[in-house]
Design an enzyme around this catalytic site. Structure first.
Site, PDB file in Angstrom:
ATOM      1  N   SER A   1     -12.996   5.792   3.757  1.00 51.68           N
ATOM      2  CA  SER A   1     -12.616   5.838   5.244  1.00 51.68           C
ATOM      3  C   SER A   1     -11.824   7.284   5.816  1.00 51.68           C
ATOM      4  CB  SER A   1     -11.898   4.739   5.794  1.00 51.68           C
ATOM      5  OG  SER A   1     -10.666   4.845   5.418  1.00 51.68           O
TER       6      SER A   1
ATOM      7  N   GLY B   1      -5.272   2.017   6.409  1.00 52.71           N
ATOM      8  CA  GLY B   1      -4.657   0.673   6.046  1.00 52.71           C
ATOM      9  C   GLY B   1      -5.518  -0.320   6.363  1.00 52.71           C
ATOM     10  N   ASP B   2      -6.231  -0.201   7.379  1.00 50.66           N
ATOM     11  CA  ASP B   2      -7.205  -1.176   8.011  1.00 50.66           C
ATOM     12  C   ASP B   2      -8.297  -1.368   7.242  1.00 50.66           C
ATOM     13  OD1 ASP B   2      -5.310  -1.397  10.183  1.00 50.66           O
ATOM     14  OD2 ASP B   2      -6.473  -0.119  11.303  1.00 50.66           O
TER      15      ASP B   2
ATOM     16  N   THR C   1       0.821  -0.965  -0.029  1.00 52.91           N
ATOM     17  CA  THR C   1       0.031   0.111   0.101  1.00 52.91           C
ATOM     18  C   THR C   1       1.034   1.139  -0.115  1.00 52.91           C
ATOM     19  OG1 THR C   1      -0.375  -0.187   2.447  1.00 52.91           O
ATOM     20  CG2 THR C   1      -2.047  -1.068   0.981  1.00 52.91           C
TER      21      THR C   1
ATOM     22  N   ASN D   1      -9.155  -0.296  -1.967  1.00 55.04           N
ATOM     23  CA  ASN D   1      -8.869   0.669  -2.352  1.00 55.04           C
ATOM     24  C   ASN D   1      -9.916   1.805  -2.163  1.00 55.04           C
ATOM     25  OD1 ASN D   1      -6.581   2.667  -3.438  1.00 55.04           O
ATOM     26  ND2 ASN D   1      -7.752   2.542  -5.270  1.00 55.04           N
TER      27      ASN D   1
ATOM     28  N   ASP E   1      -8.704  12.517   8.009  1.00 56.97           N
ATOM     29  CA  ASP E   1      -8.338  11.633   9.087  1.00 56.97           C
ATOM     30  C   ASP E   1      -7.736  10.287   8.394  1.00 56.97           C
ATOM     31  OD1 ASP E   1      -7.276  10.347  11.126  1.00 56.97           O
ATOM     32  OD2 ASP E   1      -9.248  10.215  12.521  1.00 56.97           O
TER      33      ASP E   1
HETATM   34  O1  RIB Z   1      -4.608   1.627  12.262  1.00 54.03           O
HETATM   35  C1  RIB Z   1      -4.862   2.311  13.114  1.00 54.03           C
HETATM   36  C2  RIB Z   1      -5.024   1.780  14.417  1.00 54.03           C
HETATM   37  O2  RIB Z   1      -3.750   1.294  14.834  1.00 54.03           O
HETATM   38  C3  RIB Z   1      -5.735   2.258  15.499  1.00 54.03           C
HETATM   39  O3  RIB Z   1      -7.385   2.217  15.728  1.00 54.03           O
HETATM   40  C4  RIB Z   1      -4.988   2.215  16.762  1.00 54.03           C
HETATM   41  O4  RIB Z   1      -5.754   1.373  17.692  1.00 54.03           O
HETATM   42  C5  RIB Z   1      -3.844   1.204  16.294  1.00 54.03           C
HETATM   43  O5  RIB Z   1      -4.018   0.010  16.456  1.00 54.03           O
END
Ligand code: RIB
Length: 328
Positions: free
Chosen positions: A302, A270-271, A239, A296, A265
């Site tokens: 997000s 990435g999550d 990524t 993507n 924000d």
């Molecule tokens: O990727 C973001 C996350 O990283 C946040 O929610 C924080 O808790 C850390 O784990």
């Protein structure tokens, strides 16, 4: 409910401060406070759930108020979650600062997440899972156990090696089918893996001195693909933040550009990608490119909202966004 995606990983209570600029060492500044459930594992599970794919999250919390709140929040958000209680640990927490451009600094105290052990994970959680996702906020021995078990059970294993820790175990790659690092995680992995390190000593890599983010950014796609192949993982997706992502599969590589959006924000982007990708693998019958294209879009949506798990878009928003962007 039978889940198609299983995320085994971290739950962390995010304590976030919106600030104009990051404080300098020794400086005290004033910010606006907000808190929401987070942790890379939980965020990824929320992203997959909200994308409309039945998902199970399994993680660990303490007996404190944040642990009790985790269960309440998951229920309220419709997230199917199995929380293991670790009485000797505190629930994980994160201190996050987000500046006016939406960039972040994060410090986590993993607490109960590092206490999660293989015996805490019932064998039946793997039963219906097509895709099993892990990250780096839990004990690496537990992560290895999960990936190995999932692989044996025929699931697609996805490893997001975030955050990259100094004790990263390269042995995890043996059980990983899809590896999703960001640029700095990729650089560490490349230096750790002997085949990659050997490749770095040959042309064109050796002409470029120390392998840094700027070296990585200047690499031609075929050179980046060769490095990805040397990691010896079937699929590698790097990524690239605002530059999208690079996908390397055994015989083919491709790049997907990021969507241009108004950034509020970037925490958890990435999550969002990983959770959206896992959901996309199920939606698009294991097609890696379609899944990454979907992830993507989830990441783009997000970053337009503050927060982490609470910023994940729902399936209808993702479909509307993709329809607009793909036909623009
Ligand atoms: O990727 C973001 C996350 O990283 C946040 O929610 C924080 O808790 C850390 O784990």
């Amino acid at each position: 409910m039978k889940h198609s995606v299983l995320v085994i990983g971290s739950f962390v209570q995010d304590l976030a401060f919106d600030v104009k600029g990051f404080p300098r060492p020794g400086e005290t500044i004033i910010g606006d406070f907000r808190t929401n459930p987070g942790g890379k594992g939980y965020n990824q599970a929320v992203a997959a759930t909200r994308a409309g794919i039945p998902t199970l999250f399994l993680g660990a919390v303490g007996t404190d108020a944040f642990g009790t709140n985790a269960r309440k929040c998951a229920r309220a958000a419709g997230v199917h979650a199995h929380f293991v209680t670790k009485p000797k640990h505190a629930t994980g927490v994160a201190a996050i600062t987000v500046n006016a451009s939406g960039q972040n600094h994060i410090i986590i105290s993993p607490g109960a997440n590092f206490g999660l052990r293989p015996h805490d994970i019932p064998a039946k959680v793997y039963d219906s899972a097509q895709v099993v996702v892990c990250q780096g906020e839990c004990d690496y021995g537990t992560v290895a156990h999960v990936l190995r078990t999932a692989r044996r059970r025929g699931a697609i294993t996805v490893l997001n090696p975030a955050p990259m820790r100094p004790d990263f175990d390269p042995g995890l790659l043996r059980y990983t089918e899809v590896l999703i690092p960001n640029e700095s995680e990729f650089i560490t992995l490349v230096k750790l893996q002997p085949a990659c390190a050997a490749l770095l000593r040959t042309a064109p890599f050796n002409a470029q001195g120390e392998f840094t983010e700027s070296t990585l950014q200047s690499l031609k796609a075929d050179a980046l693909h060769r490095l990805c192949r040397a990691l010896e993982v079937p699929v590698v997706i790097v990524t690239l933040g605002a530059r999208g992502c690079f996908i390397s599969q055994p015989d083919v590589y491709t790049r997907i550009n990021a969507h241009e959006v108004e950034v509020v924000d970037t925490t958890g982007a990435g999550d969002a990608f990983v959770g959206g990708f896992a959901a996309g693998l199920v939606k698009f019958k294991h097609n890696v490119f379609e899944a990454a294209h979907y992830g993507n879009a989830v990441a783009a949506l997000s970053v337009m909202q503050p927060g982490t798990s609470t910023a994940m878009p729902i399936a209808r928003e993702i479909a509307r966004f993709l329809k607009k962007r793909d036909h623009a």
